[in-house]
Design an enzyme around this catalytic site. Structure first.
Site, short mmCIF file in Angstrom:
data_model
loop_
_atom_site.label_atom_id
_atom_site.label_comp_id
_atom_site.label_asym_id
_atom_site.label_seq_id
_atom_site.Cartn_x
_atom_site.Cartn_y
_atom_site.Cartn_z
N SER A 165 0.84 -1.20 0.00
CA SER A 165 0.00 0.00 0.00
C SER A 165 0.88 1.25 0.00
O SER A 165 1.67 1.45 -0.92
CB SER A 165 -0.97 -0.04 1.18
OG SER A 165 -2.00 0.91 1.05
N GLU B 296 -9.38 -5.27 -3.76
CA GLU B 296 -8.71 -4.26 -2.94
C GLU B 296 -9.67 -3.28 -2.26
O GLU B 296 -9.62 -3.05 -1.05
CB GLU B 296 -7.75 -3.44 -3.82
CG GLU B 296 -6.61 -4.21 -4.44
CD GLU B 296 -5.41 -4.35 -3.51
OE1 GLU B 296 -5.51 -3.98 -2.33
OE2 GLU B 296 -4.38 -4.85 -3.99
N HIS C 49 -7.86 -5.46 0.44
CA HIS C 49 -6.62 -4.74 0.69
C HIS C 49 -6.05 -5.15 2.05
O HIS C 49 -6.77 -5.18 3.05
CB HIS C 49 -6.92 -3.24 0.68
CG HIS C 49 -5.74 -2.35 0.64
ND1 HIS C 49 -4.86 -2.31 -0.41
CD2 HIS C 49 -5.30 -1.42 1.54
CE1 HIS C 49 -3.93 -1.40 -0.18
NE2 HIS C 49 -4.16 -0.86 1.01
#
Length: 479
Positions: free
Chosen positions: A190, A316, A414
């Protein structure tokens, strides 16, 4: 087994656990307090004797993560003093023989607003043992302390400057821990992936990076425009009641850090918009660490000659939308309005294309799938396509595992691959993104971690065909 080794600031004592020796909480820069708050990192003054390196240092000051409901809550453990620390996990043999191991420097995510390399979520010991590699994690300043844009007082991409200082520390010290400074993979997830790519492309740090690991980078989000960053900084100062001018730095350094965090939280609330994943403050284009547009730097050959492993999770964006009633209650017209703001006249055709993916295409599902592609997948594949087209070793994955019980419809969301990479399943009790941990789940973790560690060790992936541009069959799926 207790191990003592040298750094350029003094000796440190780590502790063995199984086949790994871990050194935690080693300062790589001076504490960012007093005159060093909102200032670039400075060298640590060092210490005499042997410093105990058995516990991670405190996190940098931060508010709660916006993904707490997905990953799980953390008990606050931050302290501005002593927060710029590094953790090094070493296979025991690396301290005893003369065969330096490849090194993974891995940056945590958290939207440039939260996170800590010392948290048990990211304990690198199991990965180090599995791959016979040295795993390094570290803290960097986040939120206003790391990304407030006031270059007139020296505050510009300070978190990125911390990361550069850590890479220099690795160059100068990792050999003492059995690591090879000539074989360094810089990676992260990320915001950490975004940071890793920036470090690999910045001429001031690119020479310290041999390979690149990018997990779920938000590459659809360009670096912040300096004018926009300056406007957010002005709004932040107004919330604090701090006037701009010659005494701004003095005033900011005198405030309790809790007040700085509270104002940042209020600013985030004022700027929040449905579907906007950008935090109020994050890396600014033209500032230290991001001297130029990253896509342009890629096109101009910024990663040439270096192996790349890049991937995303299948779903995600559910991490950002599953618990947001503004998204879950969208009507088709509402979703079209949001998409029109992002895409203009293409929004209607875009909506229909995504709706065709689902048997029951609710507006929330369609919008979430579009966000997954626009913020994460498309940018990652664009990077992979360009890199592979240049003849560079490129490996692409998609993480597809979803929890067996998934009441919130997170799917493979995610951050979902993080416990699988580090083998830290027990650090995520009651985490919706993970669910029940079975033998099959642990085996998938071993498979995924082995693939990543193999890349760190050699720049290639065993039994994994390199990616070729626009070739979906060359994307490896884990799940």
């Amino acid at each position: 087994m207790v191990a003592v080794t040298e750094t350029d600031r003094g000796r440190v004592r780590g502790v063995a656990r199984g086949q790994v020796v871990s050194f935690r909480g080693i300062p790589y820069a001076a504490s960012p307090v007093g005159e060093l708050r909102f200032a670039p990192p400075r060298p640590h003054p060092g210490w005499t004797g042997v410093r105990e390196a058995v516990q991670a240092g405190p996190a940098v000051p931060q508010g709660p993560s916006r993904l707490e409901r997905v990953m799980g809550a953390r008990v606050p453990d931050w302290d501005e003093d002593g927060s710029l620390t590094v953790n090094v996990h070493v296979p025991a043999g690396a301290l005893e023989d003369n065969a330096p191991r490849p090194v993974l420097v891995w940056w945590h995510g958290g939207g440039f607003t939260s996170g800590s390399g010392g948290w048990d979520w990211y304990d690198g010991g199991r990965l180090a043992a599995l791959g016979d590699i040295v795993v390094v994690t570290a803290n960097y300043r986040v939120g206003p302390l790391g990304y407030l844009y006031l270059p007139e007082i020296g505050a510009a991409n300070l978190g990125a400057q911390d990361q550069a200082a850590l890479l220099a520390w690795v160059r100068d010290n990792i050999a003492s821990f059995g690591g090879d400074p000539r074989e360094v993979t810089v990676g992260g997830q990320s915001a950490g992936a975004y940071s890793a790519l920036a470090l690999a492309l910045d001429p001031r740090t690119s020479g310290l990076v041999n390979r690149v690991l990018l997990q779920s980078g938000s590459f659809g989000l360009p670096p912040q425009d300096p004018q926009h960053a300056a406007e957010n900084a002005e709004a932040y100062l107004r919330l604090l009641g701090v006037p701009g001018g010659a005494d701004t730095a003095t005033a900011l350094r005198a405030l309790p850090v809790e007040q700085l965090l509270s104002a940042y939280g209020r600013l985030a609330g004022q700027l929040a918009r449905p579907g906007n994943a950008a935090p109020p403050m994050y890396p600014v284009l033209g500032g230290p660490g991001v001297p130029r547009d990253m896509h342009r730097a890629l096109v101009d050959g910024g990663l040439e000659g270096r192996s790349l492993l890049i991937g995303t999770a299948r779903d995600e964006a559910t991490a950002f939308t599953a618990f947001d009633p503004r998204i879950q209650n969208l009507t088709p017209d509402g979703a079209l309005d949001l998409l029109t703001g992002q895409l203009g006249e293409q929004a209607h055709e875009f909506y229909q294309r995504y709706a065709a993916r689902f048997e029951e295409p609710t507006a929330a599902r369609v919008f979430t799938a579009a966000q997954t592609d626009g913020l994460f997948r498309e940018g990652s594949l664009r990077i992979a396509d360009h890199h592979a087209a240049g003849g560079n070793a490129t490996y692409v994955y998609e993480f597809d595992h979803r929890p067996a019980e998934d009441p919130y419809g997170l799917g493979a969301t995610h951050c979902g691959e993080l416990p699988f990479l580090f083998g830290t399943f027990d650090a995520y009790p009651d985490s919706p993104m993970l669910g029940r941990v079975t033998d099959a789940v642990r085996e998938l973790g071993r498979t995924f971690a082995t693939a990543v560690a193999g890349f760190v060790a050699s720049g290639s992936a065993q039994d994994w065909l390199p990616y070729t541009p626009a070739t979906a069959a060359r994307v490896r799926h884990f799940g």
